[in-house]
Every structure is written in structure tokens, then in C-alpha cells.
Design an enzyme around this catalytic site. Structure first.
Site, mmCIF file in Angstrom:
data_model
loop_
_atom_site.group_PDB
_atom_site.id
_atom_site.type_symbol
_atom_site.label_atom_id
_atom_site.label_comp_id
_atom_site.label_asym_id
_atom_site.label_seq_id
_atom_site.Cartn_x
_atom_site.Cartn_y
_atom_site.Cartn_z
ATOM 1 C CB SER A 164 -6.835 -5.858 -14.006
ATOM 2 O OG SER A 164 -7.149 -7.220 -13.924
ATOM 3 C CG ASN A 222 -11.652 -0.116 -14.092
ATOM 4 O OD1 ASN A 222 -12.447 0.617 -14.644
ATOM 5 N ND2 ASN A 222 -11.983 -0.889 -13.068
ATOM 6 C CE1 TYR A 223 -5.466 1.070 -13.149
ATOM 7 C CE2 TYR A 223 -6.923 -0.544 -12.161
ATOM 8 C CZ TYR A 223 -6.278 0.666 -12.112
ATOM 9 O OH TYR A 223 -6.456 1.489 -11.030
ATOM 10 C CG LEU A 224 -5.715 -5.774 -18.253
ATOM 11 C CD1 LEU A 224 -6.120 -7.235 -18.157
ATOM 12 C CD2 LEU A 224 -4.202 -5.640 -18.189
ATOM 13 C CB SER A 248 -1.744 -2.024 -20.769
ATOM 14 O OG SER A 248 -3.104 -1.741 -20.518
#
Length: 892
Positions: free
Chosen positions: A847, A850-852, A720
Site C-alpha cells: 500500500s 502503490n496506494y498511499l 489514501s
DNA sequence: AACAGGACTTGGAGGGACAACA
DNA sequence: TGTTGTCCCTCCAAGTCCTGTT
């Protein structure tokens, strides 16, 4: 838009009052339009309206199962309760967002408590008092140094061997590029954790309003933007001049204090955790404004952690000393001000839960096509035929090249065949007739007319409609996976020891249903059978589960869909935790850097492992059983997975999750290099590199550094923060298209950091050669044009074209224009080719999902007038509805 | 403390729908 | 209008991490 009210909040079976459209969109649909640049949107989104929901159907559907997905409707719910709002919105943000914020569609991200469904759907007003409270809670931060950038990102600026070579993985790939790991595409710098904190106090003492104002003028951002990011040699361990130095720093173990104030120091080594030098200026300002956000998620977090600590986490040193051996491995419409239960802690997740259970794949329909054994047709019972068909249809997959797969299949099938069956071995089996039948069924399906397909789809939908929705605390929510997994052959990834095993059919008797006490028990859809068990456990979110037939130790769960508020809430908590790490990262890095040379070997291993997790975004690496694929993460790295390349490079080479190859050579700090040397000494290649370590020890340690910190938080954080930093650094004024390129570029960097790979598409090579061909053609045209230009300048007529025809006589100017057009075309194609090649092995989606932190994206879209639909597709919009009303100034 | 069980997130593949292109 | 390429969605495997028990 407020939640719709309902007369019938708890419908046992028919909560499908269809006409309203899909629930999730409904939540914020009406306001969504205003929310994000409605003007721009017009041009942007391609026909969502006309886009029909997709249906996926299994070709001839082995088990007869077909899938479909469709829109549903909102459960009208009782009156919306007034939300206790909570926004500290700057003027700037108001002007941008607030046009719509009277009808905020989704949860106000700064609401004091997270994720109440109501909050996700109710009008939100700003409560001035709350703003004040926020302002008090969070002292403005100062300074931006690079601590908050991912290590890997920081390295960028350095002189690295930045071979942006694409990677490849699993699949044997044709070109050499493919052998370069994703991770290698990022340059990494050994100077990790060595950023100095050049404090910039300018903001510290300013009142928030002033800061906000400045930010409106771009002061905060540009300030940061313009400043080069030096990578000095050492990051000071301490910043005693921190703004917070004077603020009392409660220990984590003091629950009250923890909750009431900003999370601060946990350990003395981390003296000034809450010093903010690792937060960009803009971020720090944000902090005050965002306190609502934090106050909810963080509070919960802290409460949770406090509990943990209280219940006995001893100081880490003590804990680890001993261990040497490696371990094996509300009411419908609850008033909205109420703090929602958080995930974990055995806390209540819901008050009422109504759903219709799960749907089973239809029983097997025998096709009667006979396979051959030693050249002769064999009669099979439907049960045996079903299994034979599962195998037959896998002919074109790579599994068929694997002996383990065939062996496992044979072992399971043989049991069903029985000893005396005519089929005695797999080698003499010829499944071709079944395979051919399957292909023709597939073809038939393809040939169906649109009408036929549509009819089929509708039929399926009818069957499934009632299973698609659940009512959670009076709100209709989509169910994620209401279809019971059909029988099949287990397709484990990599060299999974169980690949090919028969995954038997799941029956109602295998399934435990979880449902509200007062809700009617779902009718068992298979006559004569019944559910295994009914539970009323409101501390969990699953609606049903069964034991995995391949590994009975594991469960398969039915959960709500990603768009549900329950999921949204925990998603938000996840990002809040990652944001919290930003405040601690500087000290965490200092702490582990110090421990690189610790004499306590466990401490040293923890330090190096944390460094790798931070720098390389490695996963934690739990122990694995022998009956799983042999993959590793950080804690389970083997000696052979890391090669030292003097003077200070480490070459990583291992299979990670899903047997995806991780290959990366990276410069590290010398003490790390030396520590690795030490850890490898006198060990065999297959021995554990970190022999004193496992994930629980590592996470226990991390928790002492920051409440709730675990290894995976670093991945979220690094992903992030990379996006945030890159977007803010690289976005320039200009076309929307150009901005999107910036976004994709940032997204790609994140994917590389996280090693998110995909296999190269089958047609990639063909596509590339096509492009090359086209470029060659254009080059030829260009050459001809140049010749003609020469001739035209000399007053000669153009040369004849390749087919001998006479060309139009064009003047030099015209020819020059054509030449430049052709050049531009060629350049564009070359660019496209490069992008294609570049991304052929990089998966950007994972991403994003799930990640940003979606708030980074939403805020960026608002700031730069990019329609959010250009970045998030429908599913993501639904999943991230909780992030939609974020302040445009939001920084991660 | 070690272990097992349990619940939840993360992940790539596959394939259908649809848009872009010829 | 047919073909190709991209995007999207589902599927279900494979991780992480927490909790309870011994």
C-alpha cells in the site's frame, strides 16, 4: 538544487560519469536535508551513507546470471530552465517548508504542469499571480462529512463485530487465526453511504487568506478532529446550497469548460458534484491552495476524458440496454512551462531517448554433474542439463508437490530430450546429484569472504553499468529492469495451469528496442545476433520488449525505474485522480444507492458492483482465459463466492489477484442483500453473479459519473483517504516513536482494506514461542519478587533462589521498584508479541508503494516533525521525490 | 459492440545485507 | 563474534485499462 548542467547531454554509450552519485538522489539530495527537519534527521537515519548498495546474486546462478544494483550518476544537463512556479503556500507552510524551498529538490507539487523533469529539479519560486489564479479556480469548500472516508473506515465507529483476527492465506497455516481474512479485521458497517452532510458553511465565505490563517492556528483541523462523526441514516442526494450551485457546471463533453473550471457535474443525477460536503474543512481550504496541483493533473485528466466522451460514449443507460451477453473478456530541456504529455492518448512521452539496450544473462555453464535415471548416471547435453538443473533446484519448493507442475515440466523437457532418449519418464529420474551440487555451490558462495564478495559485485557492476541508465530528454534516468529474464521454469501462482513449463532463453532476435530517432542503436551484446526490431515510438515509455515465452500474447517490457520523472508523473496523476473522486464520491454513492432497487437489471448490477468496489475495495475483475489461474474480481464473482447470512450479511470467499484468498463477512444495506439474492436466484454455484456486467461496462458507467473514473481509482481513494483521516485523527503530541506507531497503525488499516497479505514467516512460530518463554521466565521472577517483598515487609530475609543460592537482601522499596520494572518489561513483550502476531499476515509495503498518496505522508511528517526517512526508505524517497515539497497543510 | 492487442500498474516471494542481540 | 530477525530490493507474475480493428 538545480539540475546540473551538461556539456554532453546525449552520450551514446558512456553516460556514466560516475562520481556524482546516484541520479535519483541527486535530484533532491542537497535540499532534502533542509527540507525535512534536518535537526531531527541527524538522529534518525541510520547510515545511509555507509550503506552500500545491495547486490543480489543468484546462488550458484543457474544461468550464471547475477544481479547487482549500484549508484550511478547524474547526467549533467544543460541549464535549468526557470520553472513556472505555482505555489499557493500558506504562511504556515512557508515557514515549514520554505526554509528549503528556495532549492526545492523535486517537482513542485503545485506546478501548473506536471512532472517536467526540469521541474523536479529546479529551483521553484512562488508566483503571486498564480496563487490568485488558484484561489479563483477553486472556491473554498465547505463542510466535512464522512463521505470522503472510506466506507469501511466509517464503519469503524459502529458496533461491529470487530474481530481483529489476523488472516491467512495461501499457505496452510497452523493456527486458527490465520483463517480469518484480512478484510475481517476491519469492521464494516452497513450504513454505507448514509452519511448526512451537515454542512458547515463557516469557511465558505471566508477569504482564503483568512482560512489559511485559521488553519495555521489549527482551526481547520481541530474543528474536524473534535467533531464526532455521526453516521446518520441517510445522506441527502442533493445539496443545492452548495457553494457551487451558482457556478456554471460544464458538461464533461465540453472540453473548454472542463478544463477551465473545476470538474463538476457530469450527470444531472449528480447535480452538485462539486458540492464539497464530502471534503473535510481543511481539505477544502487546501483545495484552493492546491489548485496548481489539480490544474495540471486534472486538466489532463479532463482532456483525456473529454475525448473519450466525445468519441462516443453514449449515455450509459443506452449503452447497457443492448448488452446482455457477457463479453469474453522536448527537447533536452524543454522549457519547463510546457505541459508535459500525460500518459495515454498516444501522446508524446519523450522527445529524445538514449539508452544502451538490455543485458542478457550469461550463457549456460555446464557443471557436468550427472543425474540418475533408474539409478544410473545419465549423460546430458548442456541444453538438457540446464533444464534438468532448473528442475533439480526446485526440490524444496511447494511446486514439487503439484502434479501439474511436474507434468508440464515433463512435457516440455521430453520434447527436448527427443523420443529416443534414455530418459523415458520423470518418475525414474533422480536429480539428487544436481541438487547436492547446487547446495554446495550455494554454501561456497556463502563462505566467500567479504572481499571476494565485494570484488564479484564490482565486476558485475562494471558489466551492467552502461545498461542501468537512459537519457530521457537530456536527463539521466535509471532504467528499471534492464536485465533480460533468464530462462527457467514458469512459477505461476495459485493453481496456474502452466506452472512448470519451460521458459526458454530470450535472444536478441526476440527483442524490440525503442529508442530516440537520433540516438545510436544499442550494440547487440551477443556477437552474430541482432535485435528483432528498432522502433522510435515516443508515445510509449518502454525501452524494449519481448514476447513472453509462456504466453506469447503477453509482452515483457523494459521500463524506466520508479524514480524516473516519467513514472513519477503518472504516479502523481493517479493520486490526483483519486483526490478528484473525493469531490464526487458523495453523489456517486447516492446514485448507486438509488439504483440498488432499479428495475433495470444491468443498472442494478452496476450499482451493487460499484458498492462492493467502494465498500470493500475489490478489484474490477476482468475476464480470464482458461490458461490462467482461476481467480476473480468484482465483475467476475461467482454465485458460490458470496453466501448470504440473514438478515443482511454477505460472506465473501474467493481467490483474488495472485490467488490470494479474500474472506470477509460484511453487513450490507438491505437493498444490496436483496439484490444479491435476486442475482443468485436460479443460478448454479459456478455461474456469474453479475451476469450483465463486465469491467468495460462498469468502467464506462463510472466514467459518466466522473471524468477518468475507473474501478481501481476507488482502491487508491479509499486507501489514501483512510491514511489521511487516521493520521489526522490519531496523531498526538509526543515522541517521534509514538507518532510512527500511529502511522503504522493507519498503514495497517489500509493494508487490511486492500487485503494485502503475506505468508507467515517460517520462523514465526519459533519466534513466538521464544517470546512466550521469556515472558514466562519474567513471570516467575515476578512471583519470586513478590514473595520476597512480602517477606521483607515482615522483616524476613529473601527466599533462596532456584539454584539454592542466597539472594541479596533488598529493602521493600527496592523490591517494589524491581517489580514494577519487571511488569513493564512483561507488558512490553506482550505488546510486541501482539503486534507480531497481528502483522504476521499483513503486508504493509504494497500500500505504501502503490496506494498511499506520498504527499499525505510527507505533509504529515512536516507537520509533526517526523523525519521522512522514518517512513520512507531510500527507494521510496526516490520514487516519491515529486511529493517532497508538498505543503505541510496538504490533505488528501 | 466485441475482440485482440498493447501498455502500464500492482503484488508477493525470495534472499541478501545489516542491525540487534546474546 | 556468531546468530537471529528485520528491512530492503529485485524478480517477474498477474492484474487493470486503453486503443485499434473488424
Amino acid at each position: 538544487m538545480a539540475v546540473e548542467t551538461s556539456d554532453k547531454p546525449n552520450l551514446p554509450h558512456d553516460f556514466d560519469d560516475d562520481d556524482d552519485g546516484p541520479v535519483i538522489y541527486k535530484r533532491y539530495s542537497s535540499s532534502k536535508k533542509n527540507q525535512l527537519h534536518s535537526e531531527v534527521r541527524k538522529s534518525s537515519s541510520h547510515s545511509h551513507a555507509g550503506q552500500s548498495y545491495r547486490q543480489i546474486s543468484d546462488a550458484p546462478s543457474l544461468n550464471g546470471q547475477t544481479f547487482s544494483m549500484q549508484k550511478g550518476s547524474t547526467v549533467p544537463s544543460p541549464k535549468p530552465s526557470p520553472v513556472k512556479p505555482s505555489v499557493a503556500i500558506s504562511k504556515a507552510s512557508k515557514s515549514l517548508v520554505n526554509t528549503s524551498s528556495t532549492k526545492l529538490p523535486v517537482a513542485n507539487s503545485k506546478a501548473p504542469s506536471l512532472g517536467d523533469k526540469q521541474k523536479m529539479s529546479v529551483d521553484v519560486k512562488v508566483e503571486p499571480k498564480y496563487i490568485e489564479r488558484c484561489a479563483k479556480n477553486f472556491v473554498e469548500d465547505s463542510e466535512d462529512d464522512e463521505d470522503n472516508k472510506p466506507l469501511s473506515f466509517r464503519l469503524k465507529n459502529s458496533n461491529h463485530d470487530n474481530k481483529a483476527t489476523p488472516v491467512v492465506v495461501k499457505k496452510s497455516s497452523e493456527d486458527s487465526d490465520d483463517d480469518v481474512p484480512l478484510a475481517k479485521k476491519l469492521y464494516r458497517n452497513p450504513n454505507l453511504g448514509t452519511t448526512s452532510s451537515n454542512r458547515d458553511d463557516s469557511d465558505q465565505k471566508k477569504p482564503i487568506s483568512k482560512i489559511q490563517k485559521e488553519r495555521q492556528n489549527g482551526a481547520g483541523l481541530s474543528n474536524k478532529k473534535d467533531r464526532p462523526s455521526p453516521l446518520p441514516a441517510k445522506r441527502p442526494l442533493d445539496n443545492s446550497d452548495s457553494l457551487h450551485a451558482s457556478v456554471k457546471k460544464p458538461k464533461v463533453s465540453d472540453p473548454v469548460a472542463s478544463i477551465k473550471t473545476k470538474p463538476v457535474s457530469v450527470k444531472h443525477e449528480l447535480k452538485v458534484e462539486d458540492d464539497d460536503d464530502d471534503i473535510p474543512i481543511s481539505q477544502r481550504i487546501k483545495k484552493s491552495a492546491m489548485s496548481g496541483d489539480k490544474s495540471s493533473a486534472t486538466k489532463k485528466l479532463l482532456t483525456k476524458v473529454t475525448k473519450v466522451n466525445k468519441s462516443g460514449s453514449k449515455p450509459f443507460k443506452k449503452q447497457i440496454k443492448k448488452t446482455v451477453k457477457k463479453s469474453g473478456s522536448g527537447s533536452e530541456y524543454s522549457k519547463s512551462t510546457k505541459l508535459l504529455p500525460s500518459s495515454g492518448d498516444g501522446q508524446k512521452k519523450w522527445t529524445t531517448l538514449v539508452h544502451n539496450g538490455v543485458i542478457f544473462p550469461p550463457p549456460y555453464q555446464p557443471h557436468g554433474v550427472k543425474m540418475l535415471y533408474k539409478g544410473r548416471p545419465v549423460d546430458l547435453t548442456p541444453e538438457l542439463e540446464e533444464v534438468a538443473t532448473m528442475y533439480a533446484v526446485m526440490r524444496d519448493t511447494e511446486y514439487m508437490q503439484k502434479d501439474r507442475f511436474k507434468e508440464n515440466f515433463w512435457n516440455d523437457w521430453r520434447k527436448l530430450l527427443g523420443r529416443n532418449h534414455v530418459i523415458q519418464n520423470l518418475k525414474d529420474c533422480d536429480f539428487t546429484p544436481i541438487y547436492d551440487w547446487y547446495q554446495s555451490e550455494k554454501e561456497k558462495k556463502k563462505q566467500m569472504t567479504t572481499e571476494e564478495k565485494k570484488a564479484l559485485k564490482e565486476e558485475k557492476m562494471k558489466l551492467e553499468e552502461k545498461y542501468m541508465w537512459a537519457i530521457v530528454d537530456g536527463v539521466k534516468e535509471k532504467v528499471g529492469n534492464f536485465r533480460v529474464e533468464p530462462p527457467g521454469l514458469f512459477r505461476g501462482r495459485g493453481e496456474h495451469p502452466k506452472m512448470g513449463k519451460l521458459k526458454r532463453r530470450i535472444r536478441p532476435g526476440d527483442i524490440t528496442i525503442n529508442i530516440g530517432k537520433d540516438a545510436p542503436i544499442p550494440e547487440c551484446p551477443i556477437p552474430g545476433e541482432s535485435w528483432k526490431e528498432i522502433r522510435n515510438d515516443n508515445t510509449v515509455t518502454w525501452l524494449a520488449y519481448w514476447s513472453d515465452p509462456i504466453n506469447p500474447k503477453l509482452f515483457k517490457y523494459v521500463f524506466l525505474a520508479a524514480s524516473s520523472s516519467l513514472k513519477g508523473q503518472s504516479d502523481k496523476e493517479k493520486y490526483e485522480k483519486a483526490r478528484m473522486l473525493k469531490n464526487y464520491i458523495g453523489n456517486i454513492r447516492s446514485a448507486y444507492t438509488k439504483d440498488f432497487t432499479s428495475k433495470d437489471i444491468t443498472k442494478q448490477q452496476i450499482a451493487v458492483a460499484t458498492y462492493l468496489i467502494d465498500k470493500l475495495a475489490l478489484r474490477a475483475g476482468n475476464e480470464k482465459d482458461d490458461d490462467e489461474a482461476d481467480t476473480v474480481g468484482c465483475c467476475t464473482l461467482k454465485v458460490e463466492n458470496v453466501t448470504r447470512e440473514p438478515p443482511n450479511k454477505l460472506k465473501f470467499n474467493f481467490l483474488g489477484k495472485d490467488s490470494i484468498k479474500y474472506e470477509n463477512t460484511v453487513e450490507v444495506e438491505l437493498p444490496v442483500y436483496n439484490a444479491i439474492l435476486k442475482f443468485q436466484k436460479d443460478k448454479k454455484p459456478g455461474d456469474d453473479l453479475f451476469d450483465q456486467l463486465d469491467t468495460s461496462k462498469l468502467n464506462a458507467h463510472l466514467k459518466e459519473l466522473m471524468p477518468g473514473l475507473t474501478a481501481k481509482v476507488f482502491r487508491t481513494f479509499n486507501a489514501s483517504i483512510t491514511l489521511d483521516v487516521m493520521l489526522n485523527k490519531e496523531t498526538k503530541d509526543g515522541e517521534v516513536g509514538e507518532k510512527i506507531v500511529v502511522y503504522q497503525h493507519a498503514n495497517k488499516q489500509v493494508a487490511i482494506i486492500c487485503n494485502h497479505q503475506r505468508s507467515v514467516s517460517k520462523s514465526h512460530t519459533a519466534q513466538m514461542s521464544k517470546l512466550t518463554e521469556k515472558i514466562d521466565e519474567l513471570q516467575a521472577v515476578l512471583k519470586e519478587l513478590k514473595t520476597d517483598l512480602d517477606r521483607a515487609r515482615k522483616g524476613k530475609p529473601p527466599s533462596k533462589s532456584s539454584d539454592g543460592k542466597r539472594k541479596k537482601n533488598l529493602g521493600p522499596e527496592m523490591l517494589e521498584k524491581k517489580i514494577s520494572q519487571t511488569n513493564a518489561k512483561i507488558e512490553k513483550m506482550q505488546r510486541d508479541m501482539k503486534t507480531k502476531e497481528d502483522l504476521k499476515t499483513v503486508a504493509l509495503g504494497t500500500s505504501k508503494i502503490n496506494y498511499l498518496d506520498p504527499r499525505i505522508t510527507v505533509a504529515w511528517c512536516k507537520r509533526h516533525e517526523v523525519p521522512i526517512e522514518k517512513i520512507f526508505n531510500k527507494s521510496l524517497l526516490a520514487k516519491f521525490c515529486w511529493a517532497m515539497d508538498v505543503d505541510p497543510d496538504f490533505r488528501f
